[in-house]
Design an enzyme around this catalytic site. Sequence first.
Site, PDB file in Angstrom:
ATOM      1  N   CYS A 115      35.031  49.546  26.165  1.00 17.53           N
ATOM      2  CA  CYS A 115      34.626  48.770  24.983  1.00 17.53           C
ATOM      3  C   CYS A 115      33.546  49.485  24.178  1.00 17.53           C
ATOM      4  CB  CYS A 115      34.120  47.395  25.403  1.00 17.53           C
ATOM      5  SG  CYS A 115      35.353  46.472  26.330  1.00 17.53           S
ATOM      6  N   HIS A 263      31.201  44.690  18.929  1.00 15.99           N
ATOM      7  CA  HIS A 263      32.485  44.850  19.625  1.00 15.99           C
ATOM      8  C   HIS A 263      33.048  43.457  19.846  1.00 15.99           C
ATOM      9  CE1 HIS A 263      35.464  45.258  22.615  1.00 15.99           C
ATOM     10  NE2 HIS A 263      34.707  44.779  23.583  1.00 15.99           N
ATOM     11  N   ASN A 293      40.622  41.025  22.002  1.00 14.00           N
ATOM     12  CA  ASN A 293      39.708  42.138  22.287  1.00 14.00           C
ATOM     13  C   ASN A 293      40.537  43.420  22.363  1.00 14.00           C
ATOM     14  OD1 ASN A 293      38.154  44.085  23.616  1.00 14.00           O
ATOM     15  ND2 ASN A 293      37.116  42.592  24.930  1.00 14.00           N
TER      16      ASN A 293
HETATM   17  N1  ACO Z   1      43.919  29.532  30.970  1.00  9.69           N
HETATM   18  C1  ACO Z   1      43.583  28.413  31.611  1.00  9.69           C
HETATM   19  N2  ACO Z   1      42.716  28.379  32.633  1.00  9.69           N
HETATM   20  C2  ACO Z   1      42.161  29.535  33.004  1.00  9.69           C
HETATM   21  C3  ACO Z   1      42.465  30.747  32.380  1.00  9.69           C
HETATM   22  C4  ACO Z   1      43.392  30.716  31.333  1.00  9.69           C
HETATM   23  N3  ACO Z   1      43.737  31.817  30.648  1.00  9.69           N
HETATM   24  N4  ACO Z   1      41.746  31.722  32.964  1.00  9.69           N
HETATM   25  C5  ACO Z   1      41.023  31.161  33.935  1.00  9.69           C
HETATM   26  N5  ACO Z   1      41.271  29.823  33.963  1.00  9.69           N
HETATM   27  C6  ACO Z   1      40.695  28.820  34.853  1.00  9.69           C
HETATM   28  C7  ACO Z   1      40.128  29.407  36.124  1.00  9.69           C
HETATM   29  O1  ACO Z   1      41.122  29.575  37.082  1.00  9.69           O
HETATM   30  C8  ACO Z   1      39.116  28.359  36.509  1.00  9.69           C
HETATM   31  O2  ACO Z   1      39.785  27.292  37.102  1.00  9.69           O
HETATM   32  P1  ACO Z   1      39.105  26.503  38.329  1.00  9.69           P
HETATM   33  O3  ACO Z   1      37.841  25.920  37.779  1.00  9.69           O
HETATM   34  O4  ACO Z   1      40.145  25.486  38.695  1.00  9.69           O
HETATM   35  O5  ACO Z   1      38.855  27.542  39.391  1.00  9.69           O
HETATM   36  C9  ACO Z   1      38.575  27.862  35.157  1.00  9.69           C
HETATM   37  O6  ACO Z   1      39.582  28.228  34.195  1.00  9.69           O
HETATM   38  C10 ACO Z   1      37.250  28.491  34.774  1.00  9.69           C
HETATM   39  O7  ACO Z   1      37.329  29.893  34.985  1.00  9.69           O
HETATM   40  P2  ACO Z   1      36.122  30.837  34.699  1.00  9.69           P
HETATM   41  O8  ACO Z   1      36.539  32.242  34.976  1.00  9.69           O
HETATM   42  O9  ACO Z   1      34.917  30.323  35.397  1.00  9.69           O
HETATM   43  O10 ACO Z   1      35.969  30.601  33.124  1.00  9.69           O
HETATM   44  P3  ACO Z   1      34.839  31.064  32.189  1.00  9.69           P
HETATM   45  O11 ACO Z   1      34.269  29.923  31.521  1.00  9.69           O
HETATM   46  O12 ACO Z   1      33.914  32.057  32.855  1.00  9.69           O
HETATM   47  O13 ACO Z   1      35.677  31.872  31.108  1.00  9.69           O
HETATM   48  C11 ACO Z   1      36.112  34.113  30.452  1.00  9.69           C
HETATM   49  C12 ACO Z   1      36.388  33.011  31.458  1.00  9.69           C
HETATM   50  C13 ACO Z   1      36.651  33.684  29.103  1.00  9.69           C
HETATM   51  C14 ACO Z   1      36.836  35.355  30.895  1.00  9.69           C
HETATM   52  C15 ACO Z   1      34.605  34.308  30.380  1.00  9.69           C
HETATM   53  O14 ACO Z   1      34.039  34.487  31.640  1.00  9.69           O
HETATM   54  C16 ACO Z   1      34.238  35.454  29.521  1.00  9.69           C
HETATM   55  O15 ACO Z   1      34.479  35.456  28.329  1.00  9.69           O
HETATM   56  N6  ACO Z   1      33.563  36.419  30.094  1.00  9.69           N
HETATM   57  C17 ACO Z   1      33.116  37.565  29.333  1.00  9.69           C
HETATM   58  C18 ACO Z   1      33.985  38.655  29.589  1.00  9.69           C
HETATM   59  C19 ACO Z   1      34.529  39.218  28.340  1.00  9.69           C
HETATM   60  O16 ACO Z   1      34.220  38.889  27.239  1.00  9.69           O
HETATM   61  N7  ACO Z   1      35.377  40.112  28.587  1.00  9.69           N
HETATM   62  C20 ACO Z   1      36.008  40.754  27.511  1.00  9.69           C
HETATM   63  C21 ACO Z   1      36.303  42.106  27.926  1.00  9.69           C
HETATM   64  S1  ACO Z   1      34.897  42.922  28.450  1.00  9.69           S
HETATM   65  C22 ACO Z   1      34.115  43.313  27.141  1.00  9.69           C
HETATM   66  O17 ACO Z   1      34.707  43.645  26.171  1.00  9.69           O
HETATM   67  C23 ACO Z   1      32.716  43.136  27.173  1.00  9.69           C
END
Ligand code: ACO
Length: 336
Positions: A115, A263, A293
């Site tokens: 990224c 980004h 992304n």
């Molecule tokens: N659809 C539906 N439910 C989902 C999905 C999906 N696509 N993905 C995960 N879930 C569920 C999980 O299984 C979990 O269920 P549970 O509570 O029954 O166990 C629930 O949703 C919550 O999951 P979390 O992983 O805790 O969700 P969170 O609120 O952390 O969101 C996310 C996940 C969006 C990935 C978040 O952590 C995030 O944005 N992190 C930053 C990472 C990022 O931006 N990465 C981009 C690439 S890296 C970069 O460019 C920096």
Amino acid sequence: MYTSKISGLGKYVPENVITNDDLSKLMDTNDAWIQERTGIKERRHIKKGDGNSTSVMGVKAAKIAIERASLANDDIDLIIFATLSPDMYFPGGGVRIQDMMNMKTIPALDVRNQCSGFVYALSVGDQFIKTGMYKHILIIGSENHSGGLDMSTRGRSVSVIFGDGAGAVVLSRNEEEDGRGVLSTHLHSEGAHAKELSLEGPSTEHWVPEIIEENAKDNIPYYPYMNGQFVFKNAVVRFSEVINEGLEANKLTASDIDMLIPHQANLRISQFVQKQFRLSDDKVYNNIQRYGNTTAASIPIALTEAWEEGKIKEGDLVVLAAFGSGFTWGSAIIKW
Ligand code: ACO
């Protein structure tokens, strides 16, 4: 010492639009979850047979950037290509671009900083211009994520985020002494967290015999892994740190920023950073809603769109900032 400036910009995204509803037909997810957590409404995916690849998309963006710089391919002295999704394991995509664009035997350098790849590439290019070694450098960020994502429910927390596309700029020596151009770049890494956002195989640690072993399939080191919450927490801290570092190095403050192009990791991360710096909506550019992304391509795509929409004008202070896998992060402060 010379100064570098961006003399041309271009972008390319595949035509194939994948909505959140489209994804919900492949995995257990839904539009509301994706929009609430990431802000993403749709993304583009390469379609089998449409002729695109990481390098091909890079070429399409590069041609536009070179034309807008009023240059010819032969004017380019160096290619710097940032991607985490190259067409081949080796050689890197830069040489394929040199070939596809019928360029002279100029050097082609690949940057593997995910990224942060575009900011790293811009910084490297800036050094070559500063020393006077090169005059025009083609910098490309391109990603074909859709070719390597787990599109089943197992991979949903990663797969819904990423999209395909490419962006490119030409970085040129500024022949005028007008104070415009790249003022400074700031780069960092913290490899202790390398595995928190990674794709382990295929690699020399997970090579072909392991891939073809039936029971290796469930270990899945062949799809990206992301510790989402850990990445999120680190991202918001590092984005702010590195933007502040850039501002301080130039004796500037947040109120001097005309346009912040973060980004496009996650709309919630961008909004958090915007709030921290108290920037109004017109001073932060986001297009993750439409493209997801696109990793190394996200900043040059966003920069190109912001410029095309007239949101960046001559003399503006433009700040680029990135954070991602590695972890790596960086910023660039540009007087447009
Ligand atoms: N659809 C539906 N439910 C989902 C999905 C999906 N696509 N993905 C995960 N879930 C569920 C999980 O299984 C979990 O269920 P549970 O509570 O029954 O166990 C629930 O949703 C919550 O999951 P979390 O992983 O805790 O969700 P969170 O609120 O952390 O969101 C996310 C996940 C969006 C990935 C978040 O952590 C995030 O944005 N992190 C930053 C990472 C990022 O931006 N990465 C981009 C690439 S890296 C970069 O460019 C920096």
